[in-house]
Scaffold this active site. Structure first.
Site, short mmCIF file in Angstrom:
data_model
loop_
_atom_site.label_atom_id
_atom_site.label_comp_id
_atom_site.label_asym_id
_atom_site.label_seq_id
_atom_site.Cartn_x
_atom_site.Cartn_y
_atom_site.Cartn_z
N THR A 78 39.22 36.06 55.18
CA THR A 78 40.35 35.73 54.33
C THR A 78 41.66 35.69 55.11
OG1 THR A 78 39.23 36.82 52.48
CG2 THR A 78 41.59 36.41 52.23
N GLU A 79 42.50 34.71 54.77
CA GLU A 79 43.83 34.61 55.36
C GLU A 79 44.89 34.70 54.26
OE1 GLU A 79 44.18 31.26 57.94
OE2 GLU A 79 42.54 31.95 59.24
N GLY B 92 42.94 32.62 50.86
CA GLY B 92 42.07 33.22 49.87
C GLY B 92 40.64 32.72 50.02
N SER B 93 40.08 32.23 48.91
CA SER B 93 38.70 31.74 48.92
C SER B 93 38.56 30.35 49.53
CB SER B 93 38.14 31.73 47.49
OG SER B 93 38.06 33.03 46.96
N TRP C 143 43.03 41.64 54.14
CA TRP C 143 42.00 42.31 53.34
C TRP C 143 40.73 42.55 54.16
CZ3 TRP C 143 43.71 44.86 49.49
CH2 TRP C 143 44.78 44.38 48.71
N ARG D 288 30.66 65.87 23.15
CA ARG D 288 31.87 65.80 22.31
C ARG D 288 31.48 65.58 20.86
NH1 ARG D 288 36.15 65.93 19.75
NH2 ARG D 288 38.06 64.80 20.29
N ILE E 56 35.18 55.70 25.29
CA ILE E 56 34.32 56.78 24.80
C ILE E 56 34.93 58.14 25.10
CG2 ILE E 56 32.08 57.91 25.18
CD1 ILE E 56 30.90 55.05 25.53
N HIS E 57 35.56 58.27 26.24
CA HIS E 57 36.19 59.54 26.61
C HIS E 57 37.52 59.78 25.90
CE1 HIS E 57 33.23 59.69 29.86
NE2 HIS E 57 33.64 60.91 30.14
N GLU F 75 34.47 39.21 47.95
CA GLU F 75 33.38 38.37 48.48
C GLU F 75 33.32 37.02 47.76
OE1 GLU F 75 30.63 39.87 51.62
OE2 GLU F 75 32.55 40.33 50.74
#
Length: 388
Positions: free
Chosen positions: A127-128, A132-133, A157, A271, A340-341, A366
């Site tokens: 990557t530059e 990017g991609s 990156w 819980r 949920i928490h 990737e």
């Protein structure tokens, strides 16, 4: 049927050994290491002793090569403990595969034995900052000058770039070639004058291991650093390597998603609200059911791609599917684990907030998921359909 049943007895032992390492050594210390963004030196040394860095390297070069299915499940276990540990060996494995598949015998003898033990660590640089991609837009060049290549340009990156001894650098050895990918090559670059690791990039998650910018300014790499010894093959070589890379990212997503599901399932049983465990409330139970279903599907998709790779077939579409589905699944599971928490899900005293910060990396890493969809669509057309 256990998911490990697809493996040989020796490979099952490898996965179980890594699972025990994660439970006994990683989980007790990961929260403090992650929150302080500390490099996990002791854990990396244990991974070396366990042979994790040699899982893609044949015995003749000092490794312990395993099937791609085993590699996926080992990576899942590491990411279940801490996704950064899986990242610390991901690019290393891709480079080992590149050298094994395309390197000269001298390159194999020079690097693979040390890479098998982890004495030599490897990473890849694609990557530059402005690309990017879009790899064909890269500007990093390597100009032949006598018995060396003179490298100029920049990468970003790049994981493990400070601690890796060899960098598989994708660059242009013939910038004027059209189309651009035909002028690309891979150089096996080592640190030295003209190569600067300029800074560590700040990140939402993926703590502990560095992701850096690299600057090449007249760096001289010896001519025998050219992977395979022939210019112009770098793009095709790296695309083959990324099949492994994308399966590795899919496996990381499986590990993060599984950790989030395990924590959410345990919490939902402990819980209570309105006089009963919260999993008995339909909305919470639905989150758990959907998470288990999608995680199982994602794992089977990754293992399918792994089996195809082991059969010697091209798996850019299959690995892209696995990476796409597993990463989106992990993102959804980690979000619902926070739900949920409740308020505790937003607390740094619980691990689900870390999973939620780590999951987005697999969506953009990737090759972004938008790129994965392009790859899948192009391959569907080229192959004449899914089952052609």
């Amino acid at each position: 049927m256990s998911v490990l049943d697809v493996l040989s007895g020796d490979e099952r032992m490898v996965v179980q050994t890594v699972r025990e390492f994660v439970d006994k050594e990683v989980k007790p210390v990961v929260r403090d290491l992650e929150h302080s963004d500390t490099y996990p030196e002791a854990l990396i040394e244990q991974m070396k002793r366990l042979g994790v860095y040699g899982l893609a390297i044949p015995e003749e070069y000092g490794g312990n090569a395993v099937s791609m299915s085993c590699y996926v499940l080992v990576t899942e276990e590491l990411a279940r403990g801490w996704m950064s540990l899986a990242g610390a060996m991901g690019g290393h494995t891709v480079v080992a595969k590149l050298i094994l598949l395309f390197g000269t015998e001298e390159q194999k003898r020079r690097y693979l034995p040390g890479m098998a033990t982890g004495e030599i660590r490897a990473t890849m640089a694609l990557t530059e900052p402005g690309g990017g991609s879009d790899l064909q837009a890269m500007r990093t060049t390597a100009r032949r000058d006598g018995d060396a290549y003179v490298v100029d340009g920049g990468k970003t990156w790049i994981t493990n770039s400070r601690r890796s001894q060899v960098i598989a650098l994708l660059c242009k050895t013939d910038p004027d070639t059209v189309p651009g990918h035909k002028g690309m090559s891979i150089l096996l670059v080592e640190h030295g004058p003209g190569l600067t690791v300029s800074r560590d990039l700040p990140k939402l998650g993926y703590k502990g291991v560095e992701s850096c910018e690299l600057v090449f300014d007249g760096h001289r790499a010896p001519a025998d650093a050219l992977l395979g010894g022939v210019e112009g093959n770098g793009f095709a070589q790296m695309m083959k390597g990324l099949e492994t890379g994308r399966l590795q990212v899919a496996a990381r997503a499986l590990g993060v998603g599984r950790a989030a599901l395990e924590d959410a399932l345990a919490y939902a049983q402990e819980r209570e609200s309105f006089g009963k465990p919260i999993w008995r409330h339909q909305s919470i139970g639905n989150y758990l059911a959907d998470a288990a279903t999608s995680l199982t599907a994602a794992r089977q998709l990754a293992l399918y791609a792994a089996r195809e790779a082991d059969a010697g077939r091209r798996v850019d579409m299959e690995a892209g599917m696995a990476k796409l589905f597993a990463s989106e699944t992990a993102m959804q599971i980690t979000l619902n684990a926070v739900r949920i928490h409740g308020g505790y899900g937003y607390s740094t005293e619980f691990d689900v907030e870390r999973y939620f910060r780590d999951a987005p990396l697999m969506i953009v890493g990737e090759g972004t998921n938008e790129i994965q969809r392009n790859v899948i669509a192009a391959q569907l057309v080229k192959r004449g359909g899914l089952d052609a």
